[in-house]
Design a protein around this motif. Structure first.
Motif, PDB file in Angstrom:
ATOM      1  N   GLU A 102      -5.672 -18.050   1.130  1.00  0.00           N
ATOM      2  CA  GLU A 102      -6.065 -17.245   2.350  1.00  0.00           C
ATOM      3  C   GLU A 102      -5.307 -16.235   2.289  1.00  0.00           C
ATOM      4  OE1 GLU A 102      -4.705 -20.252   2.411  1.00  0.00           O
ATOM      5  OE2 GLU A 102      -6.559 -21.635   2.823  1.00  0.00           O
ATOM      6  N   ARG A 103      -4.066 -16.026   2.089  1.00  0.00           N
ATOM      7  CA  ARG A 103      -3.420 -14.530   1.730  1.00  0.00           C
ATOM      8  C   ARG A 103      -4.036 -13.954   0.857  1.00  0.00           C
ATOM      9  NH1 ARG A 103      -1.527 -10.298   3.957  1.00  0.00           N
ATOM     10  NH2 ARG A 103       0.367  -9.521   2.812  1.00  0.00           N
ATOM     11  N   GLN A 104      -4.240 -14.413  -0.198  1.00  0.00           N
ATOM     12  CA  GLN A 104      -4.895 -13.385  -1.367  1.00  0.00           C
ATOM     13  C   GLN A 104      -6.264 -12.899  -0.822  1.00  0.00           C
ATOM     14  OE1 GLN A 104      -4.936 -15.171  -5.271  1.00  0.00           O
ATOM     15  NE2 GLN A 104      -3.854 -16.844  -4.515  1.00  0.00           N
ATOM     16  N   GLU A 105      -6.837 -13.665  -0.096  1.00  0.00           N
ATOM     17  CA  GLU A 105      -8.280 -12.948   0.221  1.00  0.00           C
ATOM     18  C   GLU A 105      -7.743 -11.857   1.304  1.00  0.00           C
ATOM     19  OE1 GLU A 105     -11.218 -15.677   1.773  1.00  0.00           O
ATOM     20  OE2 GLU A 105     -10.958 -16.935   0.118  1.00  0.00           O
ATOM     21  N   GLU A 106      -7.268 -12.014   2.255  1.00  0.00           N
ATOM     22  CA  GLU A 106      -6.720 -11.009   3.025  1.00  0.00           C
ATOM     23  C   GLU A 106      -6.132  -9.797   2.399  1.00  0.00           C
ATOM     24  OE1 GLU A 106      -3.366 -12.297   5.696  1.00  0.00           O
ATOM     25  OE2 GLU A 106      -4.639 -13.931   6.441  1.00  0.00           O
ATOM     26  N   LEU A 107      -5.423  -9.857   1.222  1.00  0.00           N
ATOM     27  CA  LEU A 107      -4.675  -8.852   0.435  1.00  0.00           C
ATOM     28  C   LEU A 107      -6.253  -8.025  -0.316  1.00  0.00           C
ATOM     29  CD1 LEU A 107      -1.664 -10.002  -1.143  1.00  0.00           C
ATOM     30  CD2 LEU A 107      -1.843  -8.280   0.552  1.00  0.00           C
ATOM     31  N   LEU A 108      -6.948  -8.919  -0.813  1.00  0.00           N
ATOM     32  CA  LEU A 108      -8.189  -8.325  -1.366  1.00  0.00           C
ATOM     33  C   LEU A 108      -9.047  -7.555  -0.535  1.00  0.00           C
ATOM     34  CD1 LEU A 108      -9.264 -11.127  -3.950  1.00  0.00           C
ATOM     35  CD2 LEU A 108      -7.440  -9.196  -4.246  1.00  0.00           C
ATOM     36  N   ALA A 109      -9.375  -8.181   0.912  1.00  0.00           N
ATOM     37  CA  ALA A 109     -10.038  -7.665   1.691  1.00  0.00           C
ATOM     38  C   ALA A 109      -9.413  -6.175   2.136  1.00  0.00           C
ATOM     39  CB  ALA A 109     -10.268  -8.111   3.146  1.00  0.00           C
ATOM     40  N   ARG A 155     -12.493   1.773  -0.929  1.00  0.00           N
ATOM     41  CA  ARG A 155     -13.830   1.908  -0.771  1.00  0.00           C
ATOM     42  C   ARG A 155     -13.991   3.376   0.280  1.00  0.00           C
ATOM     43  NH1 ARG A 155     -18.701  -1.608  -1.022  1.00  0.00           N
ATOM     44  NH2 ARG A 155     -19.350   0.171  -1.955  1.00  0.00           N
ATOM     45  N   GLY A 156     -12.569   3.385   1.155  1.00  0.00           N
ATOM     46  CA  GLY A 156     -12.468   4.375   2.419  1.00  0.00           C
ATOM     47  C   GLY A 156     -11.717   5.350   1.748  1.00  0.00           C
ATOM     48  N   GLY A 157     -11.309   5.523   0.512  1.00  0.00           N
ATOM     49  CA  GLY A 157     -10.473   6.572   0.054  1.00  0.00           C
ATOM     50  C   GLY A 157      -9.200   6.888   0.781  1.00  0.00           C
ATOM     51  N   LEU A 181      -5.896   6.822   0.742  1.00  0.00           N
ATOM     52  CA  LEU A 181      -4.670   6.910  -0.325  1.00  0.00           C
ATOM     53  C   LEU A 181      -3.409   6.164   0.483  1.00  0.00           C
ATOM     54  CD1 LEU A 181      -6.638   9.174  -1.077  1.00  0.00           C
ATOM     55  CD2 LEU A 181      -4.621  10.305  -2.129  1.00  0.00           C
ATOM     56  N   ALA A 182      -2.967   6.440   1.634  1.00  0.00           N
ATOM     57  CA  ALA A 182      -1.788   5.748   2.124  1.00  0.00           C
ATOM     58  C   ALA A 182      -2.008   4.258   2.085  1.00  0.00           C
ATOM     59  CB  ALA A 182      -1.445   6.244   3.452  1.00  0.00           C
ATOM     60  N   GLY A 183      -3.197   3.724   2.494  1.00  0.00           N
ATOM     61  CA  GLY A 183      -3.399   2.345   2.354  1.00  0.00           C
ATOM     62  C   GLY A 183      -3.205   1.721   1.310  1.00  0.00           C
ATOM     63  N   LEU A 184      -3.723   2.349   0.267  1.00  0.00           N
ATOM     64  CA  LEU A 184      -3.578   1.780  -1.082  1.00  0.00           C
ATOM     65  C   LEU A 184      -2.402   2.026  -1.784  1.00  0.00           C
ATOM     66  CD1 LEU A 184      -6.853   3.297  -3.176  1.00  0.00           C
ATOM     67  CD2 LEU A 184      -6.103   1.093  -2.770  1.00  0.00           C
ATOM     68  N   GLU A 185      -1.435   2.659  -1.430  1.00  0.00           N
ATOM     69  CA  GLU A 185       0.030   2.932  -1.985  1.00  0.00           C
ATOM     70  C   GLU A 185       0.766   1.723  -1.300  1.00  0.00           C
ATOM     71  OE1 GLU A 185       1.189   6.759  -0.865  1.00  0.00           O
ATOM     72  OE2 GLU A 185       0.042   7.844  -2.575  1.00  0.00           O
ATOM     73  N   LYS A 186       0.368   1.211   0.031  1.00  0.00           N
ATOM     74  CA  LYS A 186       1.142   0.284   0.494  1.00  0.00           C
ATOM     75  C   LYS A 186       0.736  -1.120  -0.248  1.00  0.00           C
ATOM     76  CE  LYS A 186       1.596   2.482   5.007  1.00  0.00           C
ATOM     77  NZ  LYS A 186       1.186   2.195   6.446  1.00  0.00           N
ATOM     78  N   LEU A 244      -9.001   5.224  -8.305  1.00  0.00           N
ATOM     79  CA  LEU A 244      -9.917   4.483  -7.279  1.00  0.00           C
ATOM     80  C   LEU A 244     -10.463   5.251  -6.191  1.00  0.00           C
ATOM     81  CD1 LEU A 244      -7.679   1.300  -6.489  1.00  0.00           C
ATOM     82  CD2 LEU A 244      -9.759   1.187  -7.431  1.00  0.00           C
ATOM     83  N   THR A 245      -9.583   6.486  -6.092  1.00  0.00           N
ATOM     84  CA  THR A 245     -10.108   7.387  -5.179  1.00  0.00           C
ATOM     85  C   THR A 245     -10.659   8.828  -5.636  1.00  0.00           C
ATOM     86  OG1 THR A 245      -8.099   8.407  -4.843  1.00  0.00           O
ATOM     87  CG2 THR A 245      -8.435   6.555  -3.344  1.00  0.00           C
TER      88      THR A 245
END
Length: 292
Positions: free
Chosen positions: A170-177, A184-186, A188-193, A226-227
């Motif tokens: 369940e936690r893995q699916e949350e992280l993947l989402a 997909r939204g570009g 950058l800050a979210g990806l870095e976290k 990715l971006t």
């Protein structure tokens, strides 16, 4: 019961053994079919224990294939990754524990490539099928002491499985989402976290489709992949979550066509490794699984 009917009872287990040995679903299918033909031609009264007889046949067929497979992989265009397999349908057997899921993960299958064929056989029979060393020795035609030595060497080269256990599905699916939304939204800050500092991205296109020819290492470079221009991989694609080799992964779709399968290794709540298989030849087995 006919020989064919009896063989079918063993087929799933034999496929799981061959796949772990070869890292290739289509080669595993071919190997199991070869074993089937040998079983049909065998003197049935002489086969006292069919399960053990078939495991020995499949293991040795895999050992024969591994030598030529190594040569082909040395000539492979770009990083070579195992063929992905969807595991929610029990294709690779029960995956009820963290140890069982770890044993079929893409990360472990890649690590098994470090082993000699004999080391790999001993490791798979011991770790995935809990064979005692005496039985492994019988399968491989080696002394038991030699098998124990091969197993110790394999464990040292593959590493401690305890360090690879993944969070709850369940936690893995949350992280993947979260990862997919940020990529997909570009964001950058979210990806870095979400990415570990030493994250690595592998793309397996096999020279058939565009993919990075070398692993992309480090958070900054993966974010750029990715971006930036590399983000074209996700452009126009839809994604669904699927259990890939024992853990949540992503299936990428271009309309009704499966375009790729992405698996992840997580560490301390972050994405540490990403493996994207986009070589069409390596997606055939998953396509057939999805069509059932």
């Amino acid at each position: 019961m006919t020989s064919a009917e009896e063989f079918e009872q063993h087929r799933p287990r034999l496929f799981g053994l061959a796949y772990r040995m070869l890292g290739s679903a289509h080669e595993a299918e071919d190997t199991v079919q070869d074993a089937y033909l040998r079983y049909l031609g065998a003197d049935r009264p002489a086969v006292e224990h069919p399960a053990a007889w078939l495991a020995e046949v499949v293991t040795n067929l895999c050992l024969n294939r591994l030598t030529s497979a190594r040569a082909r992989r040395e000539r492979y265009v770009g990083p070579w990754l195992p063929e992905p397999v969807l595991t929610s349908d029990g294709t690779l057997g029960p995956l009820e524990s963290a140890e069982q899921r770890d044993a079929v993960s893409m990360a472990v299958l890649v690590l098994l490539e470090r082993l000699t064929p004999a080391e790999r056989a001993v490791y798979v029979l011991r770790e995935a099928f809990a064979y005692p060393h005496g039985e492994i020795a019988g399968v491989l035609g080696l002394a038991e002491a030699n098998c124990r030595q091969l197993y110790r060497r394999a464990v040292r080269r593959v590493g401690d499985p305890g360090a690879r256990f993944q969070p709850a599905p369940e936690r893995q699916e949350e992280l993947l989402a979260s990862f997919l939304a940020a990529a997909r939204g570009g964001d950058l800050a979210g990806l870095e976290k979400l990415l570990a500092a030493d994250v690595t991205w592998w793309g397996d296109g096999g020279g058939r489709v565009s993919a990075a020819r070398r692993p992309i290492e480090g958070r900054e470079k993966v974010v750029r992949l990715l971006t930036g221009g590399g983000g074209r991989f996700a452009a126009g694609l839809d994604f669904t979550v699927a259990e890939v080799n024992g853990a949540p992964g992503l299936a990428a779709w271009a309309g009704d066509t499966l375009a790729g399968v992405v698996s992840f290794t997580l560490r301390d709540g972050l994405v540490a490794q990403v493996r994207a298989v986009v070589n069409p030849d390596k997606l055939d087995f998953v396509r057939r699984q999805l069509a059932r």
